[in-house]
Design a protein around this motif. Sequence first.
Motif, PDB file in Angstrom:
ATOM      1  N   LYS A 430      -1.259  70.869 201.663  1.00 52.68           N
ATOM      2  CA  LYS A 430      -0.971  69.440 201.798  1.00 52.68           C
ATOM      3  C   LYS A 430      -1.977  68.802 202.751  1.00 52.68           C
ATOM      4  O   LYS A 430      -2.305  69.370 203.799  1.00 52.68           O
ATOM      5  CB  LYS A 430       0.438  69.231 202.351  1.00 52.68           C
ATOM      6  CG  LYS A 430       1.547  69.729 201.453  1.00 52.68           C
ATOM      7  CD  LYS A 430       2.901  69.596 202.142  1.00 52.68           C
ATOM      8  CE  LYS A 430       4.014  70.150 201.277  1.00 52.68           C
ATOM      9  NZ  LYS A 430       5.324  70.135 201.968  1.00 52.68           N
ATOM     10  N   PHE A 431      -2.434  67.609 202.386  1.00 49.59           N
ATOM     11  CA  PHE A 431      -3.341  66.874 203.254  1.00 49.59           C
ATOM     12  C   PHE A 431      -2.579  65.814 204.041  1.00 49.59           C
ATOM     13  O   PHE A 431      -1.604  65.227 203.553  1.00 49.59           O
ATOM     14  CB  PHE A 431      -4.428  66.173 202.434  1.00 49.59           C
ATOM     15  CG  PHE A 431      -5.534  67.075 201.994  1.00 49.59           C
ATOM     16  CD1 PHE A 431      -6.616  67.330 202.825  1.00 49.59           C
ATOM     17  CD2 PHE A 431      -5.502  67.677 200.744  1.00 49.59           C
ATOM     18  CE1 PHE A 431      -7.656  68.156 202.425  1.00 49.59           C
ATOM     19  CE2 PHE A 431      -6.531  68.508 200.322  1.00 49.59           C
ATOM     20  CZ  PHE A 431      -7.605  68.757 201.171  1.00 49.59           C
ATOM     21  N   ASP A 442       0.008  63.098 202.688  1.00 47.56           N
ATOM     22  CA  ASP A 442      -0.189  62.824 201.263  1.00 47.56           C
ATOM     23  C   ASP A 442       0.608  63.816 200.418  1.00 47.56           C
ATOM     24  O   ASP A 442       0.056  64.539 199.579  1.00 47.56           O
ATOM     25  CB  ASP A 442      -1.683  62.888 200.938  1.00 47.56           C
ATOM     26  CG  ASP A 442      -1.988  62.318 199.557  1.00 47.56           C
ATOM     27  OD1 ASP A 442      -1.190  61.513 199.055  1.00 47.56           O
ATOM     28  OD2 ASP A 442      -3.033  62.706 198.978  1.00 47.56           O
ATOM     29  N   ALA A 443       1.897  63.852 200.660  1.00 43.73           N
ATOM     30  CA  ALA A 443       2.828  64.735 199.948  1.00 43.73           C
ATOM     31  C   ALA A 443       4.230  64.214 200.222  1.00 43.73           C
ATOM     32  O   ALA A 443       4.444  63.486 201.202  1.00 43.73           O
ATOM     33  CB  ALA A 443       2.684  66.179 200.426  1.00 43.73           C
ATOM     34  N   PRO A 444       5.195  64.579 199.393  1.00 42.82           N
ATOM     35  CA  PRO A 444       6.553  64.065 199.597  1.00 42.82           C
ATOM     36  C   PRO A 444       7.187  64.449 200.923  1.00 42.82           C
ATOM     37  O   PRO A 444       8.108  63.782 201.386  1.00 42.82           O
ATOM     38  CB  PRO A 444       7.334  64.679 198.425  1.00 42.82           C
ATOM     39  CG  PRO A 444       6.303  64.928 197.374  1.00 42.82           C
ATOM     40  CD  PRO A 444       5.074  65.322 198.130  1.00 42.82           C
ATOM     41  N   SER A 445       6.711  65.530 201.543  1.00 49.54           N
ATOM     42  CA  SER A 445       7.270  65.957 202.813  1.00 49.54           C
ATOM     43  C   SER A 445       6.229  66.750 203.593  1.00 49.54           C
ATOM     44  O   SER A 445       5.381  67.428 203.010  1.00 49.54           O
ATOM     45  CB  SER A 445       8.510  66.829 202.591  1.00 49.54           C
ATOM     46  OG  SER A 445       8.944  67.408 203.807  1.00 49.54           O
ATOM     47  N   GLY A 446       6.321  66.679 204.924  1.00 53.36           N
ATOM     48  CA  GLY A 446       5.443  67.493 205.760  1.00 53.36           C
ATOM     49  C   GLY A 446       5.917  68.915 205.915  1.00 53.36           C
ATOM     50  O   GLY A 446       5.243  69.741 206.534  1.00 53.36           O
ATOM     51  N   ASP A 447       7.058  69.239 205.337  1.00 54.33           N
ATOM     52  CA  ASP A 447       7.653  70.571 205.460  1.00 54.33           C
ATOM     53  C   ASP A 447       6.922  71.591 204.591  1.00 54.33           C
ATOM     54  O   ASP A 447       6.683  71.351 203.412  1.00 54.33           O
ATOM     55  CB  ASP A 447       9.118  70.511 205.044  1.00 54.33           C
ATOM     56  CG  ASP A 447       9.764  71.882 204.984  1.00 54.33           C
ATOM     57  OD1 ASP A 447       9.530  72.677 205.912  1.00 54.33           O
ATOM     58  OD2 ASP A 447      10.474  72.157 204.001  1.00 54.33           O
ATOM     59  N   GLN A 469      10.373  59.042 198.821  1.00 52.22           N
ATOM     60  CA  GLN A 469       9.014  58.504 198.741  1.00 52.22           C
ATOM     61  C   GLN A 469       8.011  59.583 198.330  1.00 52.22           C
ATOM     62  O   GLN A 469       8.261  60.778 198.482  1.00 52.22           O
ATOM     63  CB  GLN A 469       8.609  57.912 200.086  1.00 52.22           C
ATOM     64  CG  GLN A 469       9.517  56.791 200.567  1.00 52.22           C
ATOM     65  CD  GLN A 469       9.552  55.620 199.598  1.00 52.22           C
ATOM     66  OE1 GLN A 469       8.516  55.148 199.142  1.00 52.22           O
ATOM     67  NE2 GLN A 469      10.765  55.180 199.269  1.00 52.22           N
ATOM     68  N   ARG A 470       6.854  59.135 197.837  1.00 55.90           N
ATOM     69  CA  ARG A 470       5.793  60.051 197.405  1.00 55.90           C
ATOM     70  C   ARG A 470       4.988  60.610 198.581  1.00 55.90           C
ATOM     71  O   ARG A 470       4.192  61.526 198.426  1.00 55.90           O
ATOM     72  CB  ARG A 470       4.843  59.345 196.435  1.00 55.90           C
ATOM     73  CG  ARG A 470       5.470  58.964 195.107  1.00 55.90           C
ATOM     74  CD  ARG A 470       4.475  58.258 194.201  1.00 55.90           C
ATOM     75  NE  ARG A 470       4.104  56.954 194.747  1.00 55.90           N
ATOM     76  CZ  ARG A 470       2.940  56.672 195.307  1.00 55.90           C
ATOM     77  NH1 ARG A 470       2.018  57.613 195.434  1.00 55.90           N
ATOM     78  NH2 ARG A 470       2.678  55.458 195.764  1.00 55.90           N
ATOM     79  N   LYS A 523      -8.577  71.108 195.092  1.00 54.31           N
ATOM     80  CA  LYS A 523      -7.386  70.969 194.271  1.00 54.31           C
ATOM     81  C   LYS A 523      -6.339  70.119 194.995  1.00 54.31           C
ATOM     82  O   LYS A 523      -6.036  70.373 196.159  1.00 54.31           O
ATOM     83  CB  LYS A 523      -6.804  72.344 193.946  1.00 54.31           C
ATOM     84  CG  LYS A 523      -7.731  73.235 193.137  1.00 54.31           C
ATOM     85  CD  LYS A 523      -7.087  74.588 192.876  1.00 54.31           C
ATOM     86  CE  LYS A 523      -8.020  75.484 192.075  1.00 54.31           C
ATOM     87  NZ  LYS A 523      -7.420  76.833 191.842  1.00 54.31           N
ATOM     88  N   PRO A 524      -5.772  69.141 194.323  1.00 49.45           N
ATOM     89  CA  PRO A 524      -4.714  68.343 194.960  1.00 49.45           C
ATOM     90  C   PRO A 524      -3.442  69.163 195.116  1.00 49.45           C
ATOM     91  O   PRO A 524      -3.190  70.093 194.346  1.00 49.45           O
ATOM     92  CB  PRO A 524      -4.504  67.194 193.968  1.00 49.45           C
ATOM     93  CG  PRO A 524      -4.930  67.747 192.645  1.00 49.45           C
ATOM     94  CD  PRO A 524      -6.053  68.701 192.944  1.00 49.45           C
ATOM     95  N   TYR A 525      -2.651  68.816 196.117  1.00 49.72           N
ATOM     96  CA  TYR A 525      -1.386  69.511 196.320  1.00 49.72           C
ATOM     97  C   TYR A 525      -0.430  69.194 195.175  1.00 49.72           C
ATOM     98  O   TYR A 525      -0.319  68.045 194.741  1.00 49.72           O
ATOM     99  CB  TYR A 525      -0.749  69.100 197.648  1.00 49.72           C
ATOM    100  CG  TYR A 525       0.674  69.578 197.798  1.00 49.72           C
ATOM    101  CD1 TYR A 525       0.943  70.906 198.086  1.00 49.72           C
ATOM    102  CD2 TYR A 525       1.748  68.714 197.608  1.00 49.72           C
ATOM    103  CE1 TYR A 525       2.251  71.365 198.204  1.00 49.72           C
ATOM    104  CE2 TYR A 525       3.052  69.163 197.735  1.00 49.72           C
ATOM    105  CZ  TYR A 525       3.298  70.490 198.032  1.00 49.72           C
ATOM    106  OH  TYR A 525       4.589  70.934 198.129  1.00 49.72           O
ATOM    107  N   GLN A 526       0.244  70.208 194.678  1.00 48.61           N
ATOM    108  CA  GLN A 526       1.242  70.028 193.642  1.00 48.61           C
ATOM    109  C   GLN A 526       2.582  70.558 194.144  1.00 48.61           C
ATOM    110  O   GLN A 526       2.672  71.702 194.599  1.00 48.61           O
ATOM    111  CB  GLN A 526       0.842  70.767 192.363  1.00 48.61           C
ATOM    112  CG  GLN A 526      -0.408  70.183 191.695  1.00 48.61           C
ATOM    113  CD  GLN A 526      -0.743  70.886 190.396  1.00 48.61           C
ATOM    114  OE1 GLN A 526      -0.279  71.992 190.137  1.00 48.61           O
ATOM    115  NE2 GLN A 526      -1.551  70.240 189.573  1.00 48.61           N
ATOM    116  N   SER A 527       3.593  69.733 194.081  1.00 55.99           N
ATOM    117  CA  SER A 527       4.923  70.165 194.526  1.00 55.99           C
ATOM    118  C   SER A 527       5.420  71.298 193.651  1.00 55.99           C
ATOM    119  O   SER A 527       5.269  71.246 192.424  1.00 55.99           O
ATOM    120  CB  SER A 527       5.906  68.997 194.461  1.00 55.99           C
ATOM    121  OG  SER A 527       5.499  67.949 195.305  1.00 55.99           O
TER     122      SER A 527
END
Length: 539
Positions: A430-431, A442-447, A469-470, A523-527
């Motif tokens: 995650k960025f 830039d992810a749904p959660s910092g977790d 939120q996104r 690569k972008p982060y993917q949940s």
Amino acid sequence: MERSYAKIRLNQVHCVAFLLSLVGVFFVPQVYGDELPNIVYILADDLGYGDLGCYNKGSKIATPHIDRLSTEGMRFTDAHSPSAVCTPTRYALLTGRCAWRTRLQKGVLGPWDKPLIAPDRLTVGKLLQQHGYRTACIGKWHLGQNYATTDGKPVVGGVNKALGNVDFSKPIVDGPISRGFDHYFGTIVPNYPPYCFIQDDKTLGLPSATADGKQFRIPGPMLPGWKLENILPELTSHTVQWIDEAAKSKQPFFLYLPLTSPHYPVVPAEEFVGKSEAGAYGDFVHQTDWCVGQVLEALHRNGVSDNTLVIFTSDNGPEITGEVNPGAYDRVTQFGHRSFGELRGAKRDAWEGGHRVPFMARWPGKIEAGAVSGEVMCHVDFMATVAAMVGAKLPDNAGEDSVNVLPVLLGEKLTAPIREATVHHSAQGKFAIRKGDWVLIDAPSGDDNGARGEPKWLKEERSYRPHDQRGELYNVREDLAQRNNLFAENPQLVAELKTLLEKYKNEGRSTPGESQSNDVAIKPYQSPARNAPKSQKAP
């Protein structure tokens, strides 16, 4: 005659400049004194922002020697590791370039992995070697190296298998001594095989025994009689001996000391057991402080303290329960000790607790004693800062994410923040990007820790609430504990920060200079899928 001599001197200068251009570094006038300082960079492993007395008045661990660095030097309150886990932080620290530009875009290197630092990549060690420094790395490497094998085939085995074909009678290549260090002593990773010390490019002794999977978790070759609790004392002893020897020379020295503590395995030596009020972990932190004290004493005894820049920091936030037991959250309920302090999150997380770390710098006569700085800085800045110290200009293909923070250390008045923005990165890739008081995740959660992470009692204590939120946006000056997600209320700011983050990714750098290529596509982060089981393994 004078004109001819001048012409000869000019030709000599041109030749020197040409030779320096071949190695990628040009000399520029040195502006911080005539005598090059020694540099000691101490990197603790998994030490939390709230573990030290100088950062947390309620700490249950005595750390007098590290606290002394804060009174004799500068303490940063907003310093960050480049990543919330180990390997990528070490890569960025030594290269001035973020590791997410390489093949390692999540997690850490595993046992027997190949080198992460490319052979032609300029490192802090190489830069200082070019400027006459004697260099050493003592401690945990965790950046990969290559092993010879008995059958000429790739290394057999992996995380869950004992190794059978490594030839320990031959040199280990592409490790520390080929990446800018004249000398290396340590364990590549204390909880990875081979379980032995490595000096320069060979093991000390033959790891002919096999470690079981209970005490060591990862089976593999082990030196007969190997004891985990002896690692930190041996690293300390070797460090002191190296300083004693290096101080006798007129040659300046650079010591990179990546400690193995207080990372798992938590194995305080007998004389430190029971010395804290935070269990075995607290005792190990106290022993870490003792190690720092031994280094400071060696510098003083050899008369080199006044001309030595000493930096102490950590590679990421504190560990949760898993490898370490009890972990950062459970230590609160068991001992009343908060390794994460007021921050949210722990190791691996994109939240502040994953990457905001203690950072102190002492340089007598140059850095004001007792100074406290709220300037945002990052370990990746070490490269550009060192270059400024020795009067070198970095080429465009080196230190692409590194900013010179020497003006901050020297107490110069700034008209603007030293960094335009700072990129954070989590274990899962995650960025997050920090600019001014604002940080965008830039992810749904910092977790990044899932079920083993933030406990229910802490969520209730701090009134953390779920959201849909996104991403997450926080003002960390007003909301250090990151309680209030302002993502939905500030779409323009979110867009601005997202655009800047993408610019940094695409241009191969986050500092002024010619655009560079990333090693691979980012690569972008993917949940993860909602029904997918969450990994319980701790990198």
